[in-house]
Structures are given as structure tokens and as C-alpha cells.
Enzyme design. Structure first.
Site, PDB file in Angstrom:
ATOM      1  CG  HIS A 367      -1.977  -0.978   1.264  1.00 23.81           C
ATOM      2  ND1 HIS A 367      -3.240  -0.782   0.746  1.00 23.81           N
ATOM      3  CD2 HIS A 367      -1.983  -2.228   1.761  1.00 23.81           C
ATOM      4  CE1 HIS A 367      -3.968  -1.865   0.927  1.00 23.81           C
ATOM      5  NE2 HIS A 367      -3.223  -2.767   1.551  1.00 23.81           N
ATOM      6  CE  LYS A 558      -6.892  13.555   0.809  1.00 29.95           C
ATOM      7  NZ  LYS A 558      -6.954  12.431  -0.094  1.00 29.95           N
ATOM      8  NE  ARG A 559      -3.665   7.395   7.706  1.00 28.47           N
ATOM      9  CZ  ARG A 559      -2.525   6.744   7.763  1.00 28.47           C
ATOM     10  NH1 ARG A 559      -1.752   6.870   8.813  1.00 28.47           N
ATOM     11  NH2 ARG A 559      -2.164   5.960   6.775  1.00 28.47           N
ATOM     12  CE  LYS A 564      -2.709  10.474   3.600  1.00 27.36           C
ATOM     13  NZ  LYS A 564      -3.329   9.569   2.619  1.00 27.36           N
ATOM     14  CB  THR A 666     -10.378   4.711  -1.210  1.00 24.80           C
ATOM     15  OG1 THR A 666      -9.944   5.028   0.119  1.00 24.80           O
ATOM     16  CG2 THR A 666      -9.653   3.485  -1.689  1.00 24.80           C
ATOM     17  CE  LYS A 670     -14.321   5.653   0.643  1.00 23.15           C
ATOM     18  NZ  LYS A 670     -13.468   5.643   1.827  1.00 23.15           N
TER      19      LYS A 670
HETATM   20  C1  GFP Z   1      -2.988   3.549   2.113  1.00 24.39           C
HETATM   21  C2  GFP Z   1      -2.456   4.349   0.959  1.00 24.39           C
HETATM   22  C3  GFP Z   1      -3.595   4.886   0.121  1.00 24.39           C
HETATM   23  C4  GFP Z   1      -4.447   3.711  -0.353  1.00 24.39           C
HETATM   24  C5  GFP Z   1      -4.886   2.879   0.851  1.00 24.39           C
HETATM   25  C6  GFP Z   1      -5.618   1.621   0.444  1.00 24.39           C
HETATM   26  O1  GFP Z   1      -3.821   4.389   2.853  1.00 24.39           O
HETATM   27  O2  GFP Z   1      -3.114   5.605  -0.979  1.00 24.39           O
HETATM   28  O3  GFP Z   1      -5.565   4.161  -1.036  1.00 24.39           O
HETATM   29  O4  GFP Z   1      -3.766   2.473   1.626  1.00 24.39           O
HETATM   30  O5  GFP Z   1      -4.835   0.901  -0.451  1.00 24.39           O
HETATM   31  F1  GFP Z   1      -1.687   5.383   1.407  1.00 24.39           F
HETATM   32  P1  GFP Z   1      -3.607   4.786   4.349  1.00 24.39           P
HETATM   33  O6  GFP Z   1      -3.885   3.559   5.158  1.00 24.39           O
HETATM   34  O7  GFP Z   1      -2.226   5.256   4.447  1.00 24.39           O
HETATM   35  O8  GFP Z   1      -4.599   5.866   4.606  1.00 24.39           O
END
Ligand code: GFP
Length: 831
Positions: A367, A558-559, A564, A666, A670
């Protein structure tokens, strides 16, 4: 009690309002020992959920029975995180019982919405990775796949975020304080998970050298099951969450010596394993408790999988035929040595056979490309905690390195890069390398990301095992992220094109034709306005802020992380403020900027961003000159539930990461589905969203991955960008000189230092001018509502690819080898 009432109370699975009411009353009385006159809302909520559970149990049992009888191949999705959020709405949507339950609540004197809001989010995840796992469970059940989630039942999910004087404060998320009616504890499903001890060699009857893991300590993993219903197809799969419990016998000696308190303390220590979810900031920390959690999850899950397997099959060599195990990130990758250990030490297979079974059964999802996020467990820690596993890892590595030599010759640097065990002062186990070597498929989560891992962090491995690498672009479940969270839009769509989109999201393409249908477009834009007003009411009630619903709702949720680039939107907000101050009579397109997101407790820079956003917001929101023109807010405690409120109301979706750093995203999917226009970089899944919606329906700006590389190579100087852009310079000077925080003027120096003296690693300054231009495009487009809503509708209509049903179908076909189930699952949809 009259006979009619008792008859009603015995009805357990009726699907009509009357039988639902009867069950709610029955649960109040017989499960909760209260009654409708004296129950409070929490109790009423609980009895509603228990009545929903009654309607799930038959299908839950029947689904498992069918899988058993048909010896269906099972898919096990192991994840340290499942960010499932609230379950009530989701269950009722999937069971098609929303109206009946609403009516039942109403007849019994309760407002359904109020009852729904009692539910605590199950926030057992940090962000995208955990939410993806939750969407996958919904899709697996909806597609009729025998797919099971395995995770940990943390007592405390991701911390609750409060804002005090602009700063983030963390509070424990005590979500289980009053228990959860969704989880069924299974005392019959409990396994010992062993730690410590040593690996002892011996010679077996056939003269083979073997090993025993002895003198271990153990803790028990107790199963808690949460039903995962598919969308109106009678399938109910299972999410099994393990809770750590102390072994019964542990304290006996202490008791005998009268050490009662110590004995109880020992229990506490054992149970700590499932106490709390680690808040992850993409920096690997390497604490022993986390390693224990990972092994706890892997060990209990593998024991469970194999127990079930053995009940139905005789030969473990057929395991890959009937079982596929997906490791969500490297966190469960100890499954590689653990499955090897079980097969060799407990089942008596030789190395080669065990290896063949292991590799064919397991697969692993990556990821992130951020090197600092990759897990590397110190050898010393593993030696202490899991000595037998370490020994197996060494053997895997030895054999693998031989293969590397065979493949590439004596390329010392390559061997060093590919080794599972890194050398150096503190040798460590590279969990990603272990995952690639020990599984048959490794996938990235968006096309760009998969390309990147092949070219960068896993390049050597890709050259050796090209066939192992595959892309599976992420997706989101349309049930939660449209049908449930945006009911007015879902209803409008259904009234126009029918409801097939709920399980075949690409059918939304039929909406493409509606752009010229004035009546439809009016309804579509009215719904956005209603959603904005609904959000405004929610924010007013929960935060006390007044949102200007005539403004563009520009949202970044988002976090909080430097890559980001929440900082870029914050700078833009400040620049807009300066512009309006300097040009009080100039026309501006009103904007309401909304941020939400948590910063990892140990991530000082991210926490400083939150403070800065709040300081800028204060400045803007308290200046009468901004009225009707600009607002900025930070909403605390971001959660799945808050996202469900925000996303349907968004006009603009901020997806502005430094190119190459966001694996997929993701949230971007949405927002687009709910008709927000993306302003974004060519990063992660934005690239594919652009392909789907068309270049003219997304606002792309900034450096590409290649542009980022090139700029870094050619010698980036953030000072140059600072000096070249007046508006940008003004904001940075203000941040540095205390304009937003006059009582503490140097407060934000860490931020400005990292941008200037630190040379702005995330390239905020480099991208800012293009970003500001792109925001002008947003304004221009928004000023022409007809054009704007066309673009918005094209987003809704064209993002069908990003359904997690599609993602799961791809996993099923290319990784899990269970595409036959998929077709069957589709057949009974809609029945
Ligand atoms: C991580 C990645 C994202 C990705 C998600 C799901 O997210 O880009 O969309 O995994 O694959 F950074 P976080 O858990 O870091 O938010």
C-alpha cells in the site's frame, strides 16, 4: 400476556413492521431486562440491533453450511485494520429492511435517525488501508464469494481527536464501553498463541532433522464474529476479530502463594495484546507489542483456517486449491514462516512441499512506496519473541539468496538489496521482501502505484519474478458510499435508470445522456444543495459553525500527512484571505473550505499543520470582510460517519498529494461518485479517475511523477519559488512572522523552516503556482452552474470502475483462483 402478544414475541424472522416491533419489544424484555416504558435510547438501539441480528442469523448459518457442503474455496483476508464504521444502516440497506425498521421505531415512539446515531463507529483502523478492507468485505459478500475477514478486536480503536486551542488532543476511543451487539463471542473458538521459548532440534523416526518450539508462553485468542451481509442476496459472510485472553492456568501458582494482585496483573499483561490499535503515521516504529499483535493475528487465524480445512479435506497439499490467504500489507506477513512452521514441525512435511503449499496459498498487497513505512523487525526482537520463526526466515533467505545468485550472478549489491535479512548494526527482517519471496502474487493498489513499485522499491524482485506482480486498483462499495450516505441521489438515479447500478456500478454510464435533460439536471443540482444544507445543519449542531451554503464546499478529508499536502490548501486559504483584504470590491466566488483528519500522536509536523489550519481559520472566520466570501474550518474527530456526511455535500474534492506518494487514495473515488469535482495531481488513482471521467471533467495540476524526479535531479530550490510568487511569499512570511498567531509569533517556524531551509521535500512551493491557477479554474467553472453540474454528473456517471465489486472480481480472478464463485454470486443478485 395475551396469546396474540406472545405469538408475536415468538416471531423471530418476519420481515414486516409488526414482527419487527414484536422482536424489538421482546429483546427489550428478554435480552435486556427492561421494557418500552423504562428503556433508554441505548437500550432501545441495542434491541433494534438484536432484532436485525435475528434476521441475519439464518442466512449467516446457511451461508456457512453451503460453503461447507460444497467445499467452496475460501478466501481469508487478514488485516490489522478494519475500519467498518457503523453497521446498522449498512445491514438494513443490504437486507432491504430500511423502511420496515424506520416504521417500527416510529410506532414505538423513536426516531430511527436518533437511534442510528447511538452506534459508536467501529474505528478499528487508521485510514485508507482499513477502510479498503471494510469495503472488500461488503463486496465479497455481495458477489457471493466465500470471503472472510480476520482481524483484532481492539478494546480501543483509533484515538478520538479533540481540538483544544487549535491543537489536536488525543483521547481513548472506548467504543466497547457498553459492548457491541454486533459481535458474537465464540467460546468454542479459542486458540493458544505462543511466544518466546526456543527451537529445539531432534531427529525423527525416519532420521530427519526436525525442530520443536518449546518452553513457550502463551495467550489465548478468542473469536468474536461480526456478520457481513451481502446486498440482498442471502449471503452473510463473517468478520472474525480476535480478542486476547489470559490462559486459565497461568495464575494458579501465584494464587497459591497468595499473590492475588500480581496474578491479576499478569492477566492484564496478556490481554494487552488486543488492547489498542496502533496509530500509524507511515513511519515504522518497531515496538514489541505491535509485533506481538501481528503474530497474535497470524497465529490464531492460521490455526482457525487449518482446523476448518481439516474438517473438510484430508490432504494439506491441496490447501491452495481450497484456500487463498490475502495479507493486507506486510503486517500479516509472518504468515509465511508460521505456515511453514506448522507444515513442517506439526504436520511433518519436508521443506520443499511446505514451501510449495505456502507460496501458492498466500498473497500480499503493498500500500505504499514510502521507504520509511516499510516494516523491518529487528532480528534481536524476533529471536526473543519468535525464535523458531526467525530460524525459518533465515533458511528461507539462504535458499532465496542462492536463487538470486543463480539468476543474476555475483551481484553483491543486488543481493544486499534483496536479502530478507538486512545486515548492519541492527540486522532486521524486511517484511516486504519476505512477502514477495513467500507468496505467489504481490499487488499494488492503482496502476501508477504498481508501476512505481516495479520500478523503484521492488525493482530487483520484479526483474526476478515479473509474473508475481499485478495491479489491483482499489475500489469503494457503492452500497455505503452512495446508496446509504446519499439517499436522495441514489433514489434519483434509481428512478431514472433502475437500480442495477447498486451491484453493477458501471451502469451509471447510462446517466451520461442526462446532461442535456434540464429537468433531471435541476433535480441533480438541487440534491447537492440539499446535501450542503443538511451538512450545514449537522455542523451547526455538532460544532457550532455556520457554513455558507451558497459557497463552493471545498473539502479535504484524510489523515494529516506532509505528502498529502493539507498545507497547500491552507496556504491557498490564506492567500485568498489576503486577496480579499487587498481587493475588497473585487468579485470573488464564495468558498467554504473544510478540513478533517487525524495526525498520528507522534507526528509533530502533522500536528503543527492542524494548529496552523485552525489559526488561519480563526483569522478568516473572525474577519467581517470575509463574510459571504471565504470561510475555513477544521472539523475534529474525522471518522467514517463524518465522511458519510461530508462527501455527499462536497463540490470540490482535494486530492493534492505530491505525485508518486499516494498509492491510490479511495476518498477521491467516493467524492467523484457523489458528484464532486476533483482538483488533483496525477497521483495514485487520480490518474485512472481522469481516464474514466475525461480530461475536461477533472482539474489536474502540478508536477507529474517524472516531473518530480526531474526537478529533484536538476536541483530544486524552494527559495526560488518563494521569491517568484508574490502571493505565496506573502503567506509564508505571514506564517513565519506570527500573523496568524500574534501571541506566539515563532510558533510555525518548524513549518516555514521545512519549506525554505529544509528545501520543501514535498514540493508544496513548486506546485503552488499551478495549484492557485487550478483553483481559478474551479472558480470560473463554478460561476457557470450549468457547466459545473454537467462536469459533476460526468463524475457520477463515469466512475463505475471504482466499485470494490470490480476490484474484488479482479482479485478473485487473478490472485485467488475463485472466479467460478464469482459467476455464481452474480446469478443470484437482485433476486
Ligand atoms: C494507504 C495508501 C492509500 C491507499 C490505501 C488503500 O492508505 O493511498 O488508497 O492504503 O490501499 F496510502 P492509508 O492507510 O495510508 O490511509
Amino acid at each position: 400476556m395475551s396469546t396474540t402478544t406472545s405469538k408475536k414475541l415468538n416471531v423471530k424472522t418476519g420481515m414486516d413492521t409488526e414482527s419487527i416491533k414484536a422482536d424489538i419489544l421482546s429483546h427489550l424484555r428478554y435480552s435486556l431486562a427492561t421494557d418500552i416504558e423504562t428503556a433508554n435510547k441505548k437500550e432501545f438501539y441495542k434491541s433494534v440491533v438484536l432484532s436485525v441480528m435475528d434476521r441475519l442469523h439464518d442466512s449467516w448459518l446457511n451461508t456457512q453450511k453451503e460453503y461447507r457442503e460444497k467445499k467452496t474455496k475460501k478466501i481469508y483476508y487478514i488485516s490489522m485494520e478494519f475500519l467498518i464504521g457503523r453497521l446498522l444502516d449498512n445491514a438494513l440497506v443490504n437486507l432491504n429492511l430500511e423502511q420496515e425498521f424506520r416504521d417500527a421505531c416510529k410506532d414505538l415512539g423513536y426516531d430511527y435517525e436518533e437511534i442510528r446515531d447511538i452506534e459508536n463507529d467501529a474505528a478499528l483502523g487508521n485510514g485508507g488501508l482499513g477502510r479498503l478492507a471494510a469495503c472488500f468485505l461488503d463486496s465479497m459478500a455481495t458477489l457471493g464469494l466465500a470471503g472472510f475477514g480476520y482481524g483484532i478486536k481492539y478494546d480501543y480503536g483509533i484515538f478520538k481527536q479533540k481540538i483544544h486551542d487549535g491543537y489536536q488532543i488525543e483521547r481513548p476511543d472506548d467504543w466497547l464501553r457498553f459492548g457491541t451487539p454486533w459481535a458474537t463471542t465464540r467460546p468454542s473458538v479459542m486458540y493458544p498463541v505462543r511466544f518466546y521459548g526456543r527451537s529445539v532440534p531432534y531427529t525423527d523416526e525416519d532420521g530427519h532433522l526436525r525442530f520443536k518450539w518449546e518452553n513457550t508462553q502463551h495467550v489465548y485468542a478468542l473469536a468474536n464474529d461480526i456478520p457481513m451481509p451481502g446486498f440482498r442476496n442471502g449471503v452473510v459472510n463473517n468478520l472474525r476479530l480476535w480478542k486476547a485472553t489470559s490462559p486459565k492456568s497461568l495464575d494458579l501458582t501465584s494464587f497459591n502463594q497468595g499473590e492475588y494482585i500480581n496474578a491479576v496483573r499478569d492477566i492484564e499483561l496478556h490481554e494487552n495484546i488486543s488492547r489498542v490499535l496502533y496509530p500509524n503515521d507511515k513511519i515504522f516504529v518497531g515496538q514489541e507489542l505491535r509485533l506481538k499483535q501481528e503474530y497474535f493475528l497470524v497465529s490464531s487465524t492460521l490455526q482457525d483456517i487449518l482446523r476448518e480445512y481439516k474438517q473438510q479435506h484430508d490432504d494439506l497439499r491441496d490447501l491452495p486449491k481450497y484456500v487463498a490467504i490475502q495479507c493486507n500489507d506486510t503486517h500479516p506477513n509472518l504468515a509465511v514462516p508460521d505456515l511453514m512452521r506448522i507444515l513442517m514441525d506439526e504436520e511433518g512435511f519436508d521443506w520443499e512441499t511446505s514451501w510449495d503449499i505456502t507460496v501458492k496459498t498466500l498473497s500480499y498487497t503493498n500500500h505504499t512506496v514510502l521507504p520509511e513505512a516499510l516494516e523491518k523487525w529487528p532480528v534481536s526482537m524476533l529471536r526473543n519473541l519468535l525464535p523458531r520463526h526467525l530460524q525459518i526466515i533465515y533458511e528461507i533467505n539462504k535458499r532465496f539468496i542462492n536463487k538470486v545468485h543463480e539468476h543474476f550472478g555475483d551481484d553483491v549489491n543486488r543481493v544486499r538489496r534483496m536479502s530478507i535479512i538486512s545486515e548492519g548494526e541492527q540486522p532486521s527482517v524486511q517484511m516486504a521482501n519476505l512477502g514477495i519471496v513467500g507468496t505467489h502474487k504481490v499487488n499494488g493498489v492503482a496502476a501508477l502505484h504498481t508501476d512505481l513499485i516495479k520500478k523503484t522499491i521492488f525493482r530487483d524482485f520484479f526483474e526476478m519474478y515479473p509474473e508475481r506482480f499485478t495491479n489491483k486498483t482499489n475500489g469503494i462499495t457503492p452500497r455505503r458510499w452512495l446508496k446509504q450516505c446519499n439517499k436522495p441521489l441514489a433514489d434519483l438515479i434509481t428512478s431514472e435508470i433502475g437500480d442495477s447500478w447498486i451491484t453493477h456500478l458501471s451502469d451509471l454510464r447510462k446517466l451520461d445522456d442526462k446532461v442535456n435533460d434540464k429537468k433531471f439536471m435541476k433535480k441533480y443540482s438541487d440534491i447537492k444543495q440539499q446535501n450542503k444544507e443538511r451538512l450545514a445543519a449537522y455542523v451547526k449542531e455538532n460544532y457550532g459553525f455556520e457554513l455558507n451554503t451558497k459557497a463552493i464546499f471545498d473539502i479535504q478529508i484524510k489523515r494529516i500527512h506532509e505528502y498529502k499536502r493539507q498545507l497547500m490548501l491552507a496556504i491557498y486559504a490564506a492567500a485568498q484571505y489576503n486577496y480579499i483584504k487587498a481587493n475588497p470590491d473585487a468579485p470573488v466566488v464564495p468558498r467554504t473550505i473544510i478540513f478533517a483528519g487525524k495526525a498520528a500522536p507522534g507526528y509533530a509536523m502533522a500536528k503543527m499543520f492542524i494548529k496552523l489550519i485552525n489559526s488561519i481559520s480563526d483569522k478568516i472566520n473572525n474577519d467581517p470582510d470575509m463574510e459571504g466570501k471565504l470561510q475555513c474550518f477544521f472539523l475534529d474527530n474525522y471518522s467514517v460517519t463524518l465522511a458519510e456526511q461530508l462527501i455527499p455535500a462536497a463540490d470540490v474534492s482535494e486530492q493534492i498529494s505530491t505525485a508518486g506518494m499516494e498509492a491510490s487514495g479511495t476518498g477521491n473515488m467516493k467524492f467523484a461518485l457523489n458528484g464532486a469535482v476533483t482538483i488533483g495531481t496525477l497521483d495514485g488513482a487520480n490518474v485512472e479517475i481522469k481516464e474514466e471521467v475525461g480530461d475536461e471533467n477533472i482539474i489536474i495540476f502540478g508536477l507529474t511523477v517524472e516531473g518530480v524526479e526531474e526537478l529533484r535531479r536538476s536541483g530544486y530550490s524552494s527559495w526560488e519559488y518563494y521569491n517568484a510568487d508574490k502571493a505565496l511569499k506573502q503567506v509564508i512570511d505571514q506564517i513565519r512572522d506570527g500573523f496568524f498567531e500574534p501571541d506566539h509569533p515563532s510558533l510555525f517556524h518548524t513549518i516555514t523552516n521545512s519549506l525554505l531551509d529544509g528545501n520543501d521535500y514535498f514540493l508544496v512551493l513548486a506546485d503552488y503556482p499551478a495549484y492557485a491557477e487550478a483553483q481559478k479554474e474551479v472558480d470560473a467553472l463554478y460561476s457557470k452552474p450549468d457547466e459545473w453540474f454537467k462536469v459533476a454528473l460526468y463524475n457520477t456517471a463515469r466512475v463505475g470502475k471504482f466499485s470494490s465489486d470490480r476490484t474484488i472480481s479482479d482479485y478473485a480472478t487473478d490472485i485467488w483462483g475463485c472466479e467460478d464463485q464469482l459467476n455464481k454470486g452474480r446469478e443470484y443478485q437482485g433476486s
